[in-house]
Design an enzyme around this catalytic site. Structure first.
Site, PDB file in Angstrom:
ATOM      1  CG  HIS A 294      -2.097  -0.746   0.915  1.00 60.21           C
ATOM      2  ND1 HIS A 294      -3.003  -0.745   1.995  1.00 60.21           N
ATOM      3  CD2 HIS A 294      -1.930  -2.629   0.098  1.00 60.21           C
ATOM      4  CE1 HIS A 294      -4.203  -2.379   1.715  1.00 60.21           C
ATOM      5  NE2 HIS A 294      -3.472  -2.797   0.661  1.00 60.21           N
ATOM      6  CD  GLU A 296      -1.753   4.164   3.457  1.00 59.95           C
ATOM      7  OE1 GLU A 296      -3.363   3.918   3.246  1.00 59.95           O
ATOM      8  OE2 GLU A 296      -1.478   3.515   2.286  1.00 59.95           O
ATOM      9  CB  CYS A 321      -6.757  -0.104   4.953  1.00 54.29           C
ATOM     10  SG  CYS A 321      -5.113  -1.648   4.779  1.00 54.29           S
ATOM     11  CB  CYS A 324      -2.181   0.643   6.189  1.00 55.75           C
ATOM     12  SG  CYS A 324      -1.630   0.263   4.953  1.00 55.75           S
TER      13      CYS A 324
END
Length: 378
Positions: A294, A296, A321, A324
């Site tokens: 992701h 992040e 999410c 993360c």
């Protein structure tokens, strides 16, 4: 602050006043300008337009009419002060765009508006200045035709009216002419207003909600600046499921950026590198088999814990999410700012609340195409 407004004139001056000024398209450009003057203390600036045949300025013949029309509207129903009526607002007229810009530059903290943006050359000069913003105004042709007929009837002008076909031809020329069409200008506007309103009070109320004088449109706030960087990072995404970009910041300086996609050395997701994403599974399903990092995660890995430290802010164009969020809490990020929601925002918010990480959504000033009044047009 200088606001430029391009689009259609509220009155089709060529027909109504028998001058050489090119006909407008009745979209409401002057009405928007009058709103800024009446309700936000703007002063109207005029730019004379030279005739294409080398003759006198095309606005010379209509300048006085425009000023008198504006002044009469602005002073209507204004009470007397000390037994005397208030003076009409002062108007300014300039022979060239350089003169107008020199004038505004010396007084840029005041509020100015102009509707005389005729060419891309003029617009290019205006856009170089940090105090300028362009707003366009347009309306469906059916609405503009009704307005044209209503204005012509209201003025009881002896000028010959136009047929619908003639109006459409002039409207097309006004927008699409290779030499003088306004479409290239309209396409470059920061705010594009679609004005279908027939009620002035409702129109003004709607404009008030848009906060057209918000100076974040001129110079982005820190939130807007970093969120735009996150959105730019998202353009590098190679994940088939969703574009996400992230920027990690400390003390208003960028530490790292990230976007989602497969790890280094693996085939890009967009080339078939992640079977889960390419199978089109729904949000939150099969995450354990997903090979994509992701945005992040990439930003955190790039920065490393030592560079992040307490006081760092993570900007992400999509709310993180759950997976993360626990990593963001672990490395010591103090605040997370996002623009768009995701499918597990409440779970993420619960994690951040327990970990002491501030979570907030950033909503920028409305830009792009804005429909002022949604209604059935036909």
């Amino acid at each position: 602050m200088l606001v430029g407004i391009c689009g259609g004139n509220e009155l089709c001056i060529k027909v109504l006043f028998k001058t050489n000024h090119r006909a407008g398209i009745c979209a409401g450009k002057r009405t928007i300008a009058e709103y800024l003057v009446e309700h936000h203390g703007f002063t109207h600036l005029y730019l004379q337009r030279k005739s294409t045949n080398g003759g006198p300025s095309e606005t010379n013949g209509t300048q006085k009419m425009i000023e008198e029309d504006n002044e009469s509207k602005l002073t209507r129903n204004i009470p007397y002060v000390n037994g005397k009526s208030r003076p009409s607002p002062k108007t300014y007229s300039f022979e060239c765009i350089d003169d107008l810009l020199d004038f505004v530059t010396k007084q840029w903290r005041e509020r100015w508006v102009t509707t005389d943006i005729h060419t891309e050359e003029i617009l290019d000069k205006l856009l170089r200045r940090p105090f300028f913003i362009l707003i366009s105004v347009d309306a469906p042709v059916s609405v503009r035709w009704r307005r044209f007929q209503a204005r012509l009837k209201k003025t009881q002008s002896s000028a010959q009216s136009l047929t619908l076909e003639e109006f459409l031809l002039r409207s097309d020329e006004h927008l699409y002419s290779p030499e003088t069409g306004l479409l290239p200008l309209i396409s470059r506007a920061t705010v594009r207003l679609l004005n279908t309103s027939s009620d002035l009070a409702h129109l003004y109320a709607t404009l008030g909600k848009l906060d057209l004088t918000n100076e974040d449109r001129l110079r982005p706030s820190w939130d807007q600046y970093f969120m735009q960087l996150a959105s730019l990072a998202a353009q590098r995404c190679n994940c088939m499921k969703r574009r996400v970009g992230c920027v990690l910041v400390r003390e208003k300086r960028v530490i790292s950026t990230g976007y989602n996609g497969t790890p280094r050395g693996l085939k890009n997701c967009g080339e078939g590198g992640c079977p889960r994403c390419n199978e089109g599974q729904s949000s939150g399903v099969g995450l354990g088999t997903c090979l994509c990092l992701h945005a992040e995660e990439n930003a955190l890995l790039e920065a490393g814990r030592e560079r992040i430290r307490e006081g760092s802010t993570l900007y992400c164009d999509t709310c993180p999410c759950l997976t993360c969020s626990i990593k963001i809490a672990q490395v010591g990020v103090s605040e997370v700012v996002y623009s768009q929601g995701y499918s597990m925002d409440s779970e993420t918010a619960a994690v951040f609340k327990q970990a002491g990480v501030r979570l907030r959504q950033f909503i920028p000033p409305a830009n792009g195409l804005i429909h002022l009044e949604k209604q059935n047009l036909y």
